[in-house]
Motif scaffolding. Structure first.
Motif, PDB file in Angstrom:
ATOM      1  N   THR A 191      42.424   4.098  55.333  1.00 30.59           N
ATOM      2  CA  THR A 191      43.208   2.881  55.141  1.00 30.59           C
ATOM      3  C   THR A 191      44.286   2.712  56.207  1.00 30.59           C
ATOM      4  O   THR A 191      44.963   1.683  56.264  1.00 30.59           O
ATOM      5  CB  THR A 191      43.864   2.879  53.754  1.00 30.59           C
ATOM      6  OG1 THR A 191      44.691   4.049  53.606  1.00 30.59           O
ATOM      7  CG2 THR A 191      42.796   2.871  52.657  1.00 30.59           C
ATOM      8  N   ARG A 192      44.460   3.741  57.047  1.00 30.97           N
ATOM      9  CA  ARG A 192      45.370   3.696  58.205  1.00 30.97           C
ATOM     10  C   ARG A 192      46.840   3.738  57.817  1.00 30.97           C
ATOM     11  O   ARG A 192      47.699   3.415  58.636  1.00 30.97           O
ATOM     12  CB  ARG A 192      45.133   2.470  59.083  1.00 30.97           C
ATOM     13  CG  ARG A 192      43.705   2.257  59.583  1.00 30.97           C
ATOM     14  CD  ARG A 192      43.055   3.497  60.111  1.00 30.97           C
ATOM     15  NE  ARG A 192      41.912   3.240  60.977  1.00 30.97           N
ATOM     16  CZ  ARG A 192      40.838   4.008  61.027  1.00 30.97           C
ATOM     17  NH1 ARG A 192      40.738   5.084  60.253  1.00 30.97           N
ATOM     18  NH2 ARG A 192      39.860   3.747  61.883  1.00 30.97           N
ATOM     19  N   ASP A 193      47.183   4.167  56.591  1.00 31.75           N
ATOM     20  CA  ASP A 193      48.594   4.261  56.222  1.00 31.75           C
ATOM     21  C   ASP A 193      49.039   5.708  56.013  1.00 31.75           C
ATOM     22  O   ASP A 193      50.052   5.967  55.369  1.00 31.75           O
ATOM     23  CB  ASP A 193      48.891   3.407  54.986  1.00 31.75           C
ATOM     24  CG  ASP A 193      47.985   3.743  53.798  1.00 31.75           C
ATOM     25  OD1 ASP A 193      47.106   4.627  53.938  1.00 31.75           O
ATOM     26  OD2 ASP A 193      48.157   3.122  52.741  1.00 31.75           O
TER      27      ASP A 193
ATOM     28  N   PRO B  88      49.947   3.854  62.626  1.00 34.57           N
ATOM     29  CA  PRO B  88      48.663   3.231  62.272  1.00 34.57           C
ATOM     30  C   PRO B  88      47.769   2.991  63.487  1.00 34.57           C
ATOM     31  O   PRO B  88      46.542   3.145  63.408  1.00 34.57           O
ATOM     32  CB  PRO B  88      49.080   1.919  61.604  1.00 34.57           C
ATOM     33  CG  PRO B  88      50.427   2.210  61.030  1.00 34.57           C
ATOM     34  CD  PRO B  88      51.083   3.112  62.031  1.00 34.57           C
ATOM     35  N   ASP B  89      48.368   2.636  64.617  1.00 33.69           N
ATOM     36  CA  ASP B  89      47.576   2.418  65.825  1.00 33.69           C
ATOM     37  C   ASP B  89      46.978   3.730  66.317  1.00 33.69           C
ATOM     38  O   ASP B  89      45.812   3.774  66.736  1.00 33.69           O
ATOM     39  CB  ASP B  89      48.444   1.791  66.914  1.00 33.69           C
ATOM     40  CG  ASP B  89      47.661   1.536  68.199  1.00 33.69           C
ATOM     41  OD1 ASP B  89      46.705   0.747  68.153  1.00 33.69           O
ATOM     42  OD2 ASP B  89      48.005   2.146  69.232  1.00 33.69           O
TER      43      ASP B  89
ATOM     44  N   VAL C 145      46.214   6.307  64.458  1.00 34.74           N
ATOM     45  CA  VAL C 145      45.150   6.667  63.515  1.00 34.74           C
ATOM     46  C   VAL C 145      43.914   5.816  63.764  1.00 34.74           C
ATOM     47  O   VAL C 145      42.780   6.310  63.719  1.00 34.74           O
ATOM     48  CB  VAL C 145      45.642   6.525  62.058  1.00 34.74           C
ATOM     49  CG1 VAL C 145      44.502   6.772  61.076  1.00 34.74           C
ATOM     50  CG2 VAL C 145      46.788   7.487  61.789  1.00 34.74           C
ATOM     51  N   GLU C 146      44.111   4.532  64.041  1.00 35.10           N
ATOM     52  CA  GLU C 146      42.978   3.639  64.323  1.00 35.10           C
ATOM     53  C   GLU C 146      42.159   4.161  65.496  1.00 35.10           C
ATOM     54  O   GLU C 146      40.924   4.116  65.486  1.00 35.10           O
ATOM     55  CB  GLU C 146      43.490   2.234  64.621  1.00 35.10           C
ATOM     56  CG  GLU C 146      42.414   1.230  64.996  1.00 35.10           C
ATOM     57  CD  GLU C 146      41.455   0.948  63.850  1.00 35.10           C
ATOM     58  OE1 GLU C 146      40.274   0.659  64.134  1.00 35.10           O
ATOM     59  OE2 GLU C 146      41.880   1.019  62.682  1.00 35.10           O
TER      60      GLU C 146
ATOM     61  N   ASP D 276      36.574   4.866  60.822  1.00 27.67           N
ATOM     62  CA  ASP D 276      36.938   3.839  59.857  1.00 27.67           C
ATOM     63  C   ASP D 276      35.984   3.915  58.666  1.00 27.67           C
ATOM     64  O   ASP D 276      35.131   4.807  58.589  1.00 27.67           O
ATOM     65  CB  ASP D 276      36.926   2.452  60.502  1.00 27.67           C
ATOM     66  CG  ASP D 276      35.581   2.091  61.129  1.00 27.67           C
ATOM     67  OD1 ASP D 276      34.566   2.761  60.825  1.00 27.67           O
ATOM     68  OD2 ASP D 276      35.546   1.134  61.932  1.00 27.67           O
TER      69      ASP D 276
END
Length: 361
Positions: free
Chosen positions: A140-142, A210-211, A213-214, A219
């Protein structure tokens, strides 16, 4: 908080000497009969190996991750040694079978893209299965991926201020960046509550977690596709990747159960295997293994070094797991771990049964 004067972190001459001696010793031990002697007591029936991120150049990543060439050498060593590379389910079956062949299990923590981009082609060449343990918040990227933030902080800057540490570093070259990162990582590992203190530092330096992790992590679609590959199984790794020993009972249960449900809804199958984030800092005693069992998992792995023995059949929620990442020579390091060397050292010659109640630590 008082900020110290600017310093240039360096690995001491003693530290460099110790690392060279360690690497030389591991290579000698792994290529001699000494490991076979150690393995007679500590080698067990099998071993679970732990990896995280994979890289072509660990120094570029400030000595973080597993060099993909080392990973391929490890796979070749496993095949040459006659070990079968098996799934976690098969490992548990073999521990119950007195005639079962010796084995190794491959596990990757956190769900990095490199598990697919770099490691999967090697797995395919060796026909080797692996489990990837994925936290919900990585997808979820958080997630508070503080370790990624610290790595970028030191990698991309020559001057690094970490106010919660009271530290101000000048890092003009690669060696000083590596030394500074090691100090910062050790500071968090000293008390995992400190991980939550780094947000303002990252924001002030313009680091967007978050960037990061992205870019670093698979994903949701990639996770589902990986799980459908015949060699890959997705496992659980909590919701937020926090050290569970810091949480109350209800939050520990939520971390495990909600992650399990999240993965099962997306993968459309049961998710029976779990890994404790950070290993030992997530286990305060019998509580976490009990909750893992009550949540419906069939196994839970730690980061306590050691091999697997038939006795682990009755204690599947504190399974030992050998770190296989050592950037100087990962293959030699892993060969020694498979013989049980690090369990022997950790227990000071005590019980080989890591993770079992009553076993010497």
């Amino acid at each position: 908080m008082v900020v110290q004067p600017t310093t240039t972190p360096r690995l001491s001459r003693t530290d460099r000497w110790k690392r060279r001696v360690k690497t030389f010793g591991l290579r000698v031990l792994s290529s001699s009969g000494a490991t076979r002697l150690i393995a007679t007591r500590y080698g067990g029936r099998g071993i679970i190996l732990m990896f995280h991120n994979f890289t072509q150049d660990p120094r570029r990543d400030l000595d973080q991750g597993c060099r993909i060439g080392d990973f391929e050498r490890i796979l070749a060593y496993l095949r040459k040694s006659g070990r079968d590379i098996v799934t976690l389910d098969e490992a548990q079956r073999r521990l119950k079978d007195p005639a079962g062949r010796r084995f190794a299990v491959l596990t990757f923590d956190d769900g990095y893209r490199s598990n697919i981009d770099l490691a999967l082609p090697a797995l395919e060449r060796f026909e080797a299965p692996a489990t990837i343990y994925v936290p919900t918040s990585m997808i979820t990227r958080d997630i508070n991926a503080w370790w990624l933030g610290l790595t970028v902080l030191f990698r991309d800057r020559e001057r690094v201020d970490i106010e919660p540490m009271g530290a101000r570093y000048s890092c003009p070259d690669l060696d000083s960046k590596i030394a500074g990162l090691r100090r910062a990582l050790a500071w968090v590992w000293g008390d995992f509550r400190r991980a939550g203190m780094l947000g303002p530092t990252f924001a002030r330096h313009g680091i967007d977690l978050p960037d990061l992790v992205e870019r670093a992590a698979i994903d949701e679609a990639g996770m589902i596709a990986a799980d459908r590959h015949p060699l890959i199984e997705i496992g659980a790794h909590t919701v937020s990747h926090r050290a569970l020993s810091l949480l109350d009972d209800a939050d520990v249960r939520t971390e495990m159960a909600d992650n399990k449900l999240f993965l099962e809804e997306r993968l459309q199958r049961e998710v029976p295997h779990f890994a404790y984030p950070y290993g030992a800092p997530s286990i305060s005693g019998a509580r976490e293994p009990r909750i893992a069992r009550e949540t419906g998992f069939r196994s839970a792995v730690t980061t306590t070094p050691g091999c697997l023995f038939p006795e682990h059949v009755d204690s599947p929620f504190t399974l030992p797991r050998q770190n296989a990442e050592y950037t100087e020579d990962g293959a030699a390091y892993t060969a020694c771990g498979m013989a049980g060397l690090f369990r022997a050292l950790a227990s000071r010659g005590g019980s080989p049964l890591a993770g079992l109640a009553g076993a010497a630590t």
